[in-house]
Write a protein that holds these residues in place. Sequence first.
Motif, PDB file in Angstrom:
ATOM      1  N   ASP A 153       0.709   5.991  -0.728  1.00 19.03           N
ATOM      2  CA  ASP A 153      -0.179   7.073  -0.848  1.00 19.03           C
ATOM      3  C   ASP A 153      -1.367   6.953   0.166  1.00 19.03           C
ATOM      4  OD1 ASP A 153      -1.231   9.404  -1.760  1.00 19.03           O
ATOM      5  OD2 ASP A 153      -1.954   8.761  -3.619  1.00 19.03           O
ATOM      6  N   CYS A 163       1.001  -1.215  -0.003  1.00 19.19           N
ATOM      7  CA  CYS A 163      -0.309   0.015   0.005  1.00 19.19           C
ATOM      8  C   CYS A 163       1.063   1.253  -0.251  1.00 19.19           C
ATOM      9  CB  CYS A 163      -1.027  -0.090   1.128  1.00 19.19           C
ATOM     10  SG  CYS A 163      -2.030  -1.427   1.394  1.00 19.19           S
ATOM     11  N   PRO A 193      -2.798   2.502  -9.796  1.00 17.91           N
ATOM     12  CA  PRO A 193      -4.100   3.297  -8.953  1.00 17.91           C
ATOM     13  C   PRO A 193      -4.946   2.106  -8.002  1.00 17.91           C
ATOM     14  CG  PRO A 193      -4.059   3.958 -11.232  1.00 17.91           C
ATOM     15  CD  PRO A 193      -3.371   2.783 -11.020  1.00 17.91           C
ATOM     16  N   ALA A 194      -5.142   2.245  -6.886  1.00 17.83           N
ATOM     17  CA  ALA A 194      -5.664   1.343  -6.117  1.00 17.83           C
ATOM     18  C   ALA A 194      -7.225   0.836  -6.498  1.00 17.83           C
ATOM     19  CB  ALA A 194      -6.004   1.899  -4.641  1.00 17.83           C
ATOM     20  N   ARG A 200      -9.581   5.344  -5.045  1.00 16.16           N
ATOM     21  CA  ARG A 200      -8.709   5.220  -4.066  1.00 16.16           C
ATOM     22  C   ARG A 200      -9.676   4.326  -3.044  1.00 16.16           C
ATOM     23  NH1 ARG A 200      -4.877   9.099  -2.790  1.00 16.16           N
ATOM     24  NH2 ARG A 200      -4.774   8.481  -0.757  1.00 16.16           N
ATOM     25  N   GLY A 233      -4.010   5.294  -2.163  1.00 20.76           N
ATOM     26  CA  GLY A 233      -4.078   5.846  -3.600  1.00 20.76           C
ATOM     27  C   GLY A 233      -3.513   4.891  -4.478  1.00 20.76           C
ATOM     28  N   ARG A 234      -2.555   3.940  -3.997  1.00 20.43           N
ATOM     29  CA  ARG A 234      -1.947   3.177  -5.065  1.00 20.43           C
ATOM     30  C   ARG A 234      -1.477   1.965  -4.102  1.00 20.43           C
ATOM     31  NH1 ARG A 234      -0.195   5.393  -9.694  1.00 20.43           N
ATOM     32  NH2 ARG A 234       1.393   4.219  -9.967  1.00 20.43           N
ATOM     33  N   SER A 280      -7.486   5.713   3.679  1.00 21.89           N
ATOM     34  CA  SER A 280      -7.483   5.986   2.177  1.00 21.89           C
ATOM     35  C   SER A 280      -6.120   5.545   1.594  1.00 21.89           C
ATOM     36  CB  SER A 280      -7.889   7.430   1.828  1.00 21.89           C
ATOM     37  OG  SER A 280      -7.837   7.533   0.306  1.00 21.89           O
TER      38      SER A 280
END
Length: 307
Positions: A248, A246, A294-295, A270, A283-284, A281
């Motif tokens: 960002d 995980c 991108p997640a 996200r 993001g990637r 949260s």
Amino acid sequence: MALRIALFGQAAFGKEVLERLVGAGHRIVGVYAPPEGGRPDPLAEESEKRGLSLFRYRRMRRKGRAIPELVDEHAGLGAELNVLAYVTMILPPEVVDAPRHGSLCFHPSLLPRFRGGAAIPWQIILGEKESGVTVFRPDAGVDTGPIVVQKGGVEIGPTATAATLYYQDLYPLGVEALCEAVELVARGEAKPRPQDESQATFQGLVDDAVARIDWSRPCEELDRLIRGCDPQPGAIALREAATVRCFDALRLEGVADAPAGTIVAVEEGRLVIAAEGGRLSVGRVRIGDGKKIPAGEAGLAVGERLG
């Protein structure tokens, strides 16, 4: 007074230190950069462009002792000072102590706190509020030598990652501190002071064991872990047998009505994940040996619970 300097370093940081030292009138008699392989090293490229003597060792010790060829080669340069601009390998004392003025070494923390090779991520992971840089004279210990220049006042903000803390703050401050220390040595005004051992801390490398997410830990701690492991190695959650690294991370207000580790929403690409006392949260992600993506495009569904 101009000095004859042997520069040990790497990457853009080493390149910028080289440019600054040459601009100040010092003579770079030799540059030691990482061995070839992978991405081109900016310090090595700049050294070749300037026609400087460039040496690229994979290691500087053999069976715990200095490589004799390295010691002889370094002695032949006639360096008056070694400058260690973000060196990750351990130099033998036969090289460190050889020049008339010894060596100066950069470290990205306010020594004696956060000694070790992963000072930047640990400052975030452990919740440090302020950072800075130190230039010291290396000795037989790990980041234990006397301090020549120290610059603090860098706030570690609530969204800082290891990457942003370094590139936005510690990198430019470190170049300034290292060049300032060289000038103090050149003018005979350097006054090294011993480190306060009562304040010393040491942390090891941030490996996968450190990076593994324990969803029973408070949301605040997991947020710091993910940010401290960004960009490497990535904080690790599990999806069945696969690792989900995980990046960002943002800590969100409010709590989720779901067990910690559960994906509760996908918002603007996200993942929103329930955590103890809050929500995260992300993001990637990088799943298994894949690339960072991108997640929201990783195929992770609302309701899944990461291990």
